[in-house]
Design a protein around this motif. Structure first.
Motif, PDB file in Angstrom:
ATOM      1  N   GLY A 145      26.360  -6.694   5.367  1.00 32.66           N
ATOM      2  CA  GLY A 145      25.440  -7.621   6.029  1.00 32.66           C
ATOM      3  C   GLY A 145      25.722  -7.807   7.503  1.00 32.66           C
ATOM      4  N   ASN A 146      26.367  -6.816   8.138  1.00 36.07           N
ATOM      5  CA  ASN A 146      26.741  -6.955   9.544  1.00 36.07           C
ATOM      6  C   ASN A 146      26.031  -5.953  10.453  1.00 36.07           C
ATOM      7  OD1 ASN A 146      28.629  -8.956   8.885  1.00 36.07           O
ATOM      8  ND2 ASN A 146      30.199  -7.435   8.438  1.00 36.07           N
ATOM      9  N   LEU A 147      24.920  -5.388   9.996  1.00 31.95           N
ATOM     10  CA  LEU A 147      24.187  -4.427  10.808  1.00 31.95           C
ATOM     11  C   LEU A 147      23.170  -5.180  11.666  1.00 31.95           C
ATOM     12  CD1 LEU A 147      23.862  -1.409  11.396  1.00 31.95           C
ATOM     13  CD2 LEU A 147      22.082  -1.336   9.633  1.00 31.95           C
ATOM     14  N   TYR A 148      23.457  -5.298  12.949  1.00 31.15           N
ATOM     15  CA  TYR A 148      22.616  -6.069  13.857  1.00 31.15           C
ATOM     16  C   TYR A 148      21.222  -5.465  13.979  1.00 31.15           C
ATOM     17  CZ  TYR A 148      26.435  -8.992  15.634  1.00 31.15           C
ATOM     18  OH  TYR A 148      27.458  -9.901  15.747  1.00 31.15           O
ATOM     19  N   PHE A 149      20.196  -6.297  13.857  1.00 31.17           N
ATOM     20  CA  PHE A 149      18.805  -5.942  14.116  1.00 31.17           C
ATOM     21  C   PHE A 149      18.355  -4.700  13.348  1.00 31.17           C
ATOM     22  CE2 PHE A 149      20.887  -7.470  18.039  1.00 31.17           C
ATOM     23  CZ  PHE A 149      20.417  -8.774  17.985  1.00 31.17           C
ATOM     24  N   GLY A 150      18.851  -4.600  12.112  1.00 26.75           N
ATOM     25  CA  GLY A 150      18.441  -3.487  11.259  1.00 26.75           C
ATOM     26  C   GLY A 150      18.885  -2.130  11.767  1.00 26.75           C
ATOM     27  N   GLY A 151      19.885  -2.095  12.652  1.00 23.38           N
ATOM     28  CA  GLY A 151      20.399  -0.829  13.172  1.00 23.38           C
ATOM     29  C   GLY A 151      19.580  -0.229  14.293  1.00 23.38           C
ATOM     30  N   LYS A 152      18.606  -0.971  14.844  1.00 24.37           N
ATOM     31  CA  LYS A 152      17.751  -0.437  15.914  1.00 24.37           C
ATOM     32  C   LYS A 152      18.546  -0.010  17.141  1.00 24.37           C
ATOM     33  CE  LYS A 152      13.511  -3.084  15.192  1.00 24.37           C
ATOM     34  NZ  LYS A 152      12.627  -4.069  15.841  1.00 24.37           N
TER      35      LYS A 152
END
Length: 414
Positions: A145-152
């Protein structure tokens, strides 16, 4: 901006040596210094960016025997709002250098520093193993749950490396000419007496252009046509040299000045694709293929950084995107994505800022009690909520603008 090494390879022979579960040898820094740096990064404002670089070291003077090392540098903003960078790991990576091996080494380092939940993006070069490593890291961050902004904005390609690949492909079109020039230089420098005699003849003949001198014993002399090609290529590559120098700067922020350089390179490639010289056209077309390959999905962070530059804002995006993408629909789609991502970033950081402020205020129970007293009891609070819900359906007054909206609507700083 400071940079400190906090870990180094065991080959130095000092410090506490250990080997983590992935087989990556590291050497611990003094505990006191490491504790201080961990605290600095942990207290940093917002998220942390990583830059991963590789170094190949020759062992025992055998060219085929190379040892690979990986450096991980963390970039972050400290509590005093100063940009900092720290080398948080320097370790040997045993072969094979697969994507899984690389991602495991990076994630192990982040776990050791306790910052696996603070990483917003990572910059690597364009090796295929790095693309695989990024996919593994994305999966790991996403599961936690630590992937910022869906990985954009997670994967940032090294701009200097992209330019280098483009230039190498272009130079491959005149490889024989470059080889002749290099052989000529090596031939002269290979003998001090030969170089001295060459310079003496050039001086006696008062030649400003020493290319006209020929040695009958040397058989790889570039022709006049070869020299003309070299002159054109040098002029053409000046723009790439300037951009690489800017991209490689380390004493000033560079992310906000990437986009103008990329725009300049795209225009140069387009103009050279219709050059009178056939070999220049072929070179530019081949380089343009690589440009479109790496920049078709542009670096989103590069565009956002440009917008946050008071001199540019969205004006630069609106001007250069149509010239980079050439298709208006595509340019508009990407410009809209920049604005959308900017709002997502703002919302994320604004929410974290509010959490930070509330943590230093009254306890939550006190806040609720005060709200109940001011509104006339619990029943009144329910009535207010019902009123707000009803009013939103008929209230057409424009809501208050966010700070990011105000920023984008204001004029540039000149």
């Amino acid at each position: 901006m400071s940079s400190d090494f906090v870990s180094s390879p065991i080959e130095n022979g000092t410090g506490n040596q250990n080997q983590n579960h992935s087989g990556f040898h590291t050497q611990e820094a003094p505990i006191a210094n490491e504790t201080i740096r961990k605290r600095d990064i942990d207290q940093s404002t917002g998220s942390t960016s990583l830059v991963v670089q590789y170094i190949a070291k020759k062992v025992r003077k055998k060219k085929a025997n190379l040892k690979g090392y990986m450096t991980i540098t963390a970039h972050y903003v400290d509590p005093n709002w100063k940009l900092q960078k720290r080398v948080i790991n320097f370790c040997h990576i045993p072969p094979p250098h697969t994507g899984l091996m690389i991602s495991d080494a990076i994630f192990s380092c982040l776990n050791a520093w306790g910052i696996e939940n603070k990483i917003s993006n990572i910059t690597l070069d364009n090796a295929s193993s790095n693309d695989s490593a990024v996919r593994h890291l994305k999966d790991s961050f996403s599961l936690k749950g630590n992937l910022y902004f869906g990985g954009k904005i997670f994967h940032v390609r090294c701009c200097a490396h992209v330019l280098n690949l483009m230039v190498q492909d272009g130079l491959g079109m005149i490889g024989d000419v470059i080889s002749n020039v290099r052989d000529s230089v090596k031939y002269l420098k290979g003998s001090p007496s030969r170089l001295h005699r060459f310079n003496e003849i050039a001086r006696q003949c008062q030649l400003s252009n020493v290319k006209k001198l020929m040695d009958p014993l040397f058989h790889s002399m570039p022709s006049e046509d070869d020299w003309e090609k070299i002159v054109k290529v040098i002029r053409f590559l000046e723009v790439f040299h300037e951009a690489t120098t800017i991209f490689s700067g380390y004493e000033y922020p560079t992310s906000n000045i990437f986009l103008p350089e990329i725009w300049k390179i795209k225009e140069l490639l387009l103009s050279t694709c219709v050059d009178d010289s056939e070999f220049m056209r072929n070179m530019a077309m081949k380089m343009k293929v690589n440009f479109d390959k790496y920049w078709s999905e542009y670096n989103l962070l590069m565009a956002i950084a440009s917008v946050l530059d008071l001199r540019y804002k969205m004006y630069l995006i609106h001007l250069c995107f149509p010239k980079i993408y050439l298709i208006d629909v595509e340019a508009k789609r990407n410009a809209d994505l920049v604005v959308k991502t900017l709002h997502e970033l703002y919302t994320h950081y604004a929410a974290n800022h509010c959490k930070g402020q509330s943590s230093g205020s009254l306890p939550a129970t006190s806040c609720v009690a005060s709200a109940v007293q001011l509104t006339g009891g619990l029943n009144m609070t329910k009535n207010i909520a019902e009123f707000n819900s009803w009013a939103q359906g008929i209230d057409h007054v424009s809501p208050l603008k966010s700070d990011i909206d105000v920023y984008l609507e204001e004029g540039r700083y000149i």
